[in-house]
Design an enzyme around this catalytic site. Sequence first.
Site, PDB file in Angstrom:
ATOM      1  CG  HIS A  81       5.478 -11.927  -0.434  1.00  0.00           C
ATOM      2  ND1 HIS A  81       5.773 -11.450  -1.695  1.00  0.00           N
ATOM      3  CD2 HIS A  81       5.736 -10.897   0.421  1.00  0.00           C
ATOM      4  CE1 HIS A  81       6.202 -10.191  -1.595  1.00  0.00           C
ATOM      5  NE2 HIS A  81       6.189  -9.831  -0.321  1.00  0.00           N
ATOM      6  CD  GLU A  99       1.063  -7.685  -6.929  1.00  0.00           C
ATOM      7  OE1 GLU A  99       0.598  -8.364  -7.877  1.00  0.00           O
ATOM      8  OE2 GLU A  99       2.024  -8.077  -6.242  1.00  0.00           O
ATOM      9  CB  SER A 103      10.348  -1.818  -1.580  1.00  0.00           C
ATOM     10  OG  SER A 103       9.622  -3.026  -1.399  1.00  0.00           O
ATOM     11  NE  ARG A 108      12.690  -5.085   0.546  1.00  0.00           N
ATOM     12  CZ  ARG A 108      11.669  -4.878   1.395  1.00  0.00           C
ATOM     13  NH1 ARG A 108      10.488  -4.511   0.916  1.00  0.00           N
ATOM     14  NH2 ARG A 108      11.830  -5.036   2.677  1.00  0.00           N
TER      15      ARG A 108
HETATM   16  C1  DQA Z   1       5.549  -4.090   0.116  1.00  0.00           C
HETATM   17  C2  DQA Z   1       6.567  -5.195  -0.098  1.00  0.00           C
HETATM   18  C3  DQA Z   1       6.237  -6.414   0.738  1.00  0.00           C
HETATM   19  O1  DQA Z   1       7.199  -7.441   0.523  1.00  0.00           O
HETATM   20  C4  DQA Z   1       6.236  -6.054   2.211  1.00  0.00           C
HETATM   21  O2  DQA Z   1       5.876  -7.187   2.987  1.00  0.00           O
HETATM   22  C5  DQA Z   1       5.378  -4.883   2.510  1.00  0.00           C
HETATM   23  C6  DQA Z   1       5.374  -3.752   1.581  1.00  0.00           C
HETATM   24  C7  DQA Z   1       5.925  -2.779  -0.603  1.00  0.00           C
HETATM   25  O3  DQA Z   1       5.077  -1.902  -0.694  1.00  0.00           O
HETATM   26  O4  DQA Z   1       7.071  -2.624  -1.049  1.00  0.00           O
HETATM   27  O5  DQA Z   1       4.736  -4.824   3.558  1.00  0.00           O
HETATM   28  O6  DQA Z   1       4.296  -4.524  -0.396  1.00  0.00           O
END
Ligand code: DQA
Length: 144
Positions: A81, A99, A103, A108
Amino acid sequence: MSRNIVVIHGPNLNMLGRREPEIYGTMTLAAIDAALIERATAVGATLSTFQSNHEGALVDVIHGAGWAADGLIINPGALTHYGLSLRDALAMLKAPIIEVHISNVYKREPFRHTSVVAPVATGQISGLGWRGYLLALEWLLGEE
Ligand code: DQA
C-alpha cells in the site's frame, strides 16, 4: 514457461498460522513454501522463497535472485500500500510478476484498496487464501 521462480513474502507473513487466522487462515509460511517447492519441483522448475520484515532487504532480494528469475510471485504485505522503493525495484524486472494477497484486500479497510505494486505487476490474485500462491505458480508454469 517460467523455470526459475522466486517467491517473496513481505512484513508479518512469517507469522502466518498464528496471525489473525480468521483473516489469513492457519497455514504456516513454511507449509506454503513447501507446497510451492513441491509443485515446482514436480514439473522440473526451481523455486526459491524469501521473507523479510524490512523493505530494503526485499529490494536486495529483487536485485539479486529476483533479477535472475524468470517469474516472480510476491505478497508484499502492508508494503503493497505504500512501499515505493519495493515498487521501483520490481519495475526494473522484465520477468512476469504476480502479486498475491491471501485476504481480499478490496473487502477490507480503505487503505488496503490501493496497491502501489499493481501497476508494475503482470497480474494480481486477492482473496483466495494461501492457494492464491499455488494459482500464481500454475500461471507462471503454464505461461507461453
Ligand atoms: C496481505 C494484505 C495486506 O493488506 C496486509 O498488510 C498483509 C497481508 C494479504 O496477504 O492479504 O500483511 O498482503
